[in-house]
Structures are given as C-alpha cells and as structure tokens.
Design an enzyme around this catalytic site. Structure first.
Site, mmCIF file in Angstrom:
data_model
loop_
_atom_site.group_PDB
_atom_site.id
_atom_site.type_symbol
_atom_site.label_atom_id
_atom_site.label_comp_id
_atom_site.label_asym_id
_atom_site.label_seq_id
_atom_site.Cartn_x
_atom_site.Cartn_y
_atom_site.Cartn_z
ATOM 1 N N CYS A 1 2.882 14.874 -8.107
ATOM 2 C CA CYS A 1 2.689 13.956 -6.984
ATOM 3 C C CYS A 1 2.145 14.659 -5.742
ATOM 4 O O CYS A 1 1.157 14.236 -5.160
ATOM 5 C CB CYS A 1 4.002 13.258 -6.651
ATOM 6 S SG CYS A 1 3.889 12.149 -5.221
ATOM 7 N N CYS B 1 -0.216 11.657 -6.332
ATOM 8 C CA CYS B 1 -0.123 10.605 -5.312
ATOM 9 C C CYS B 1 -0.600 11.024 -3.925
ATOM 10 O O CYS B 1 -1.392 10.318 -3.294
ATOM 11 C CB CYS B 1 1.327 10.132 -5.184
ATOM 12 S SG CYS B 1 2.337 10.245 -6.647
ATOM 13 N N LYS C 1 -4.337 12.205 -3.657
ATOM 14 C CA LYS C 1 -5.124 11.021 -4.052
ATOM 15 C C LYS C 1 -5.170 9.998 -2.924
ATOM 16 O O LYS C 1 -6.226 9.418 -2.636
ATOM 17 C CB LYS C 1 -4.498 10.416 -5.324
ATOM 18 C CG LYS C 1 -5.180 9.167 -5.894
ATOM 19 C CD LYS C 1 -4.638 7.887 -5.295
ATOM 20 C CE LYS C 1 -3.154 7.677 -5.506
ATOM 21 N NZ LYS C 1 -2.779 7.358 -6.867
ATOM 22 N N GLU D 1 -8.894 4.474 -9.999
ATOM 23 C CA GLU D 1 -8.787 5.078 -8.667
ATOM 24 C C GLU D 1 -9.826 6.177 -8.459
ATOM 25 O O GLU D 1 -10.481 6.237 -7.414
ATOM 26 C CB GLU D 1 -7.375 5.646 -8.479
ATOM 27 C CG GLU D 1 -6.306 4.569 -8.368
ATOM 28 C CD GLU D 1 -4.899 5.143 -8.258
ATOM 29 O OE1 GLU D 1 -3.997 4.405 -7.796
ATOM 30 O OE2 GLU D 1 -4.696 6.322 -8.635
ATOM 31 N N GLU E 1 0.917 -14.705 3.876
ATOM 32 C CA GLU E 1 1.472 -16.046 4.009
ATOM 33 C C GLU E 1 1.142 -16.920 2.796
ATOM 34 O O GLU E 1 1.857 -17.898 2.511
ATOM 35 C CB GLU E 1 0.946 -16.719 5.284
ATOM 36 C CG GLU E 1 -0.534 -17.063 5.265
ATOM 37 C CD GLU E 1 -0.975 -17.774 6.547
ATOM 38 O OE1 GLU E 1 -0.369 -18.780 6.914
ATOM 39 O OE2 GLU E 1 -1.943 -17.259 7.175
ATOM 40 N N HIS F 1 1.210 -16.318 10.306
ATOM 41 C CA HIS F 1 -0.207 -16.716 10.354
ATOM 42 C C HIS F 1 -0.931 -16.005 11.499
ATOM 43 O O HIS F 1 -0.372 -15.832 12.573
ATOM 44 C CB HIS F 1 -0.288 -18.233 10.547
ATOM 45 C CG HIS F 1 -1.676 -18.766 10.543
ATOM 46 N ND1 HIS F 1 -2.426 -18.891 9.396
ATOM 47 C CD2 HIS F 1 -2.466 -19.185 11.571
ATOM 48 C CE1 HIS F 1 -3.607 -19.375 9.705
ATOM 49 N NE2 HIS F 1 -3.659 -19.572 11.019
ATOM 50 N N TYR G 1 -5.138 3.181 -14.567
ATOM 51 C CA TYR G 1 -5.168 3.182 -13.105
ATOM 52 C C TYR G 1 -5.755 4.473 -12.531
ATOM 53 O O TYR G 1 -6.400 4.454 -11.478
ATOM 54 C CB TYR G 1 -3.781 2.904 -12.537
ATOM 55 C CG TYR G 1 -2.807 4.060 -12.577
ATOM 56 C CD1 TYR G 1 -2.672 4.907 -11.492
ATOM 57 C CD2 TYR G 1 -2.004 4.287 -13.689
ATOM 58 C CE1 TYR G 1 -1.777 5.968 -11.507
ATOM 59 C CE2 TYR G 1 -1.109 5.339 -13.722
ATOM 60 C CZ TYR G 1 -0.995 6.178 -12.627
ATOM 61 O OH TYR G 1 -0.118 7.225 -12.669
#
Length: 506
Positions: free
Chosen positions: A84, A89, A92, A227, A500, A495, A223
């Site tokens: 990581c 992670c 990246k 990525e 939302e 909003h 993934y």
C-alpha cells in the site's frame, strides 16, 4: 501385570549389568538431546507475538498487541508499509490526483480561465511522490520504536524445529502466536507462455518509471489495469488497454462495468476487446506487441494485429500471495492451489498458534481489511475478546478510475442468486453532474441501489461519477447498520450535489 513388571525390570537390569557400554551410550544420547534443546532455547529469541510482514495488516496487529501489553516483533525484508505505502494505494493515489489535475485543466476555459500553455513534468511529480513515500517509511519505523516493537530486517523462513520457529539471517525467533502478513505481489507472465513477456513491467515497475511513456499498452481488465491505464492516458501517454472479454471490471455490478468500459473509450483510451497478447518483440523504435483478437460471434477467423513503438508494456493480470520460501508445508499450514493461506473466520490457520491476515489469505484484497483483521486478532489474543473477528460483509471499496467508482454490498446479479429475482427491487439513475453542465468535456454519474425484501433493505450500492469515491464512506455506515430504502427516502437531500440522488431515487 506385577509379573510383567518384575520380568521387565529383571530384563532391563540384566541388560544394563551385562552391557555397560549400552547404558553409557544411552545416557550420552539423552544428555546430548537435552543439551541441544537447552542450547536451541538459549539461542532462540522469544516474543508474545511474532509478525512476518511489515505491511498494513502486520503493523496494525503488532501495534495493537503492543498497546495491550504484549511483546512483539515485526520481520520485514523490504521497506515498512508493504504494498500500500510503497507500490500501491498511496503512490497510486498521488498519480491519480495528478491525472485529475490534467482533466480539470481541460475545463478551465469553460469556467472562464485562460491558463495558456501548461506543461506537465513527470520527473517533478515522481520526485515529490517518492519523497512522500520515504517520509511514510520513516514514520512507520518511528512508530515501531515508540511502541517498543522490535524491527527485524530480512527474509523469514520457518525452521524444522518441533516448536514453530522462524529463522532470519541465521538467528531464530519464536512466539506462542505467529502472524503471517506477507501480502502479495503482481502476477507475471513467463516468456515460455508468451514470447517476450519479460520485456514488460508490472504495477510495481510503474512506480519506477523515470519519464512518462509516449506509448503504453496495459494488459488486464481488473481495477489495477483500469487505474493504470487511466493515469497514463490522462497524463498524456497514448494508451491501449488489452482485455480478453467485452468489458472491464467483470466482477463488479454490470451497471458499473458497462459504464466504466464506455468511459474508458470516451476518454480516448484504445480499448482492444476480446484480445490477448501473442508475442512481444524488442525493436529499435520500441516494443512490438502482437495481439490475437477473436470474433465473439465467431463469424470470422481470429485476427492478428500489432501495436508498434511501445515503450511501456504493463501487465496488470492479478496478484499472487507471498508464501514462497516460508516453508509452510513443514508446519502443516494449509494453502489453496494458488498458495493463499486458508484461514477460518478468526484468522486461524490449520496450525494452532499460526495466523494470517491480509492479501496472503486471498480474500478482500484491501488495505483497510488487513488493518481491521490484524487489530481484531490482537484483541482476541491479548485482551481476551474471544469473539473478536472481522465481519467481511459489506466492505466498501473504491476504484480510482476516471471518474471514480464506489461500491459496497451485493451486485444485482448476486442478490438475485441469493434471494430470487422476485424479492429484489432495483433503483438506479444516470445523469450529468452539475460540474459538467457548462464544460465541453462530459462524464456521466450513475447510481444504483439493490434492495431486498418487503422492507427494501439496502443490500448493495454501486456508483461511478465525480465525487463517488468520497461520498461512499458515509453511505457505507448506513448500509452496515441495516438501512432500508425508506431510511434513505426519509433523509433530507443536500442540494445541489450528486449525492442527493441517492436519497431521492424512485
């Protein structure tokens, strides 16, 4: 019995009387064995917890155990922080952040900014990224010192001693509790499988690139492939993505998989569907990557084509567990065919006193999962919490694609398989985020709720769009608590935001 005892006693006595050499030999052997065991014990350093692997899961388990009063040591052959921090992670996300900057630059004129000529320098980004990672390495090391956890640098291997013992650089270590948290590594392709495959790199090699490749080819549909391809393309490398089927992220909800595939194509990535690499040749102008593409409808023969001038071929075809060389077979630790350590719900292996967490187990390969599992294990072992274990259901995850993906819980397909189509209710939407209302560059936001039963309990949430990476965490808490569609509906919307939409779906 008494007669047998008397006869046996006489026989032994007779043997020892008539064979003094045998007696002395037996005594010497027993004395030697006892001396050997005593020497072994004296030469072996003992802890309450011995952790193999200084990545996220191992460090989390060791530090929590130390907080609870246990003596602990961490064995690591590379830099602290594991995949990581060093090649996963963290670096990246730095690269992804840079790619997002590049995207926003395209939109500046639509928002009234004249930025003129903008130049990107890969070398500057890499230097700052590497310096940041180095600081994290130091922080992890300092944290071990503060926690009074011994750090042992080197490769660990279980010995053949009766008691589970680990040898590192000729020194032996043991503990009543040994945690294996060695993580994984990128899967590779041998030249015997695909000629010239070794000319490519993996995601680890991506972080060693000194300059931005002009022409990149990424192989894979998971993934990591998505990525890496997104980062390279957005930062200015002409990028092709080679996938075996018709879409990426096939293990994700089909709504997300289909949309992500479209977004990749719309972003300018050359997506080669139903294709595989046949060979790789090194030429003066770069690598020549030959592909074989099949016709999914089988109307035509497979076609062969090449991509010329490639200066970065990146294999992103999965990950393998780091169990080779540990000598786990001697311990009787069960593994699956790929080498992942098999554990139960409490992270126990088949050998008492040996545990495993994280990617080496092959389940939910995510840093926060390894951290949580390591901490839960420490509480069970050193705080007496017998039921302390990680709940592997409803784990949120994000893919840092362009735009990002957020997902938690069951896909629609999984829900139907588990509960039956008649008990499933799907709510979904697709819209253009307000940010893109005035930009020439467009990107959709899609959202989907998977609800089960009459009470419409939310069992899955899947989305892709601007901000979906950050908005997922809060909704994950609600889903983990058992929220229903009515709970979502009863929440007043914020909003104007994309989030939302999740509380106004109909």
């Amino acid at each position: 019995m008494a007669l047998l005892a008397r006869l046996t006693g006489k026989q032994l006595s007779s043997n020892f009387i008539h064979s003094p050499c045998l007696y002395r030999s037996s005594l010497r052997h027993r004395t030697a064995r006892m001396a050997s065991r005593a020497s072994q014990a004296a030469d072996t350093t003992r802890f309450d917890l011995l952790v193999i692997g200084g990545g996220s899961g191992g460090l989390a388990g060791a530090r929590r155990a130390a907080e609870l009063g246990a003596s602990a040591a961490v064995i690591e052959s590379n830099k602290l922080g594991g995949t990581c921090v060093n090649v996963g992670c963290v670096p990246k996300k730095v690269m992804w952040n840079a790619a997002v900057h590049a995207e926003y630059i395209h939109d500046h004129s639509d928002y009234g900014f004249d930025v003129g000529s903008v130049k990107f320098t890969w070398e500057t980004l890499k230097a700052k990224r590497d310096a940041y990672v180095s600081r994290l390495n130091d922080i992890y090391g300092n944290n071990l010192v503060k926690a009074k956890i011994e750090s042992i640098h080197g490769y660990a291997r279980f010995t053949n001693d009766p008691e589970p013992t680990v040898e590192v650089n000729g020194k032996k270590y043991t503990a009543p509790h040994i945690l294996i948290a060695t993580g994984g590594q990128p899967s590779t392709v041998r030249d015997t499988e695909i000629p010239g495959a070794g000319l490519g790199i993996t995601s680890d090699g991506f972080f060693e690139l000194e300059t931005l490749p002009k022409r990149s080819v990424v192989v894979g549909a998971g993934y990591i492939a998505v990525e890496m391809a997104g980062i390279l393309s957005t930062l200015g490398s002409e990028t092709s993505l080679i996938i075996r089927q018709g879409g990426v992220l096939r293990n994700f909800d089909s709504f997300v998989s289909t949309n992500c595939t479209k977004e990749l194509e719309n972003s300018g990535i050359d997506l080669r569907k139903h294709s595989q690499v046949k060979s790789v040749i090194k030429k003066e102008g770069g690598l020549e990557v030959t592909l074989v593409t099949r016709d999914p409808e089988k109307k035509h023969e497979d076609t062969i084509n090449t991509i010329q001038g490639v200066d970065c071929l990146l294999w992103a075809i999965g990950r393998d567990p780091n169990t080779y060389g540990l000598n786990l077979g001697h311990l009787g630790v069960n593994m699956d065919k790929r080498g992942h350590i098999i554990v139960d719900e409490f992270q126990n292996t088949s050998r008492p006193g040996i545990y495993a967490v994280g990617d080496v187990c092959g389940r939910a390969l995510l840093t926060p999962v390894a951290i949580a599992a390591g901490r839960k294990l420490a509480h069970r072992l050193f705080e007496g919490k017998k039921d302390s274990k990680l709940d592997y259901s409803n784990i949120p995850t994000v893919v840092f694609s362009h735009p990002p993906i957020g997902t938690i819980g069951l896909t629609e397909e999984e829900a139907i398989q588990s509960y039956g189509k008649e008990n499933i209710k799907i709510y979904k939407t697709s819209f253009t985020p307000m940010y893109h209302a005035i930009t020439a560059r467009k990107s959709l936001c899609i959202m989907k709720l998977v609800c089960v039963g009459k009470e419409e309990k939310v069992m899955g949430l899947h989305m892709q769009g601007l901000g979906c990476d950050e908005m997922l965490q809060g909704f994950s808490v609600a889903i983990k608590m058992g929220a229903t569609k009515a709970d979502f509906d009863n929440t007043v919307a914020i909003h104007p935001t994309s989030s939302e939409e999740l509380v106004t779906l109909r």
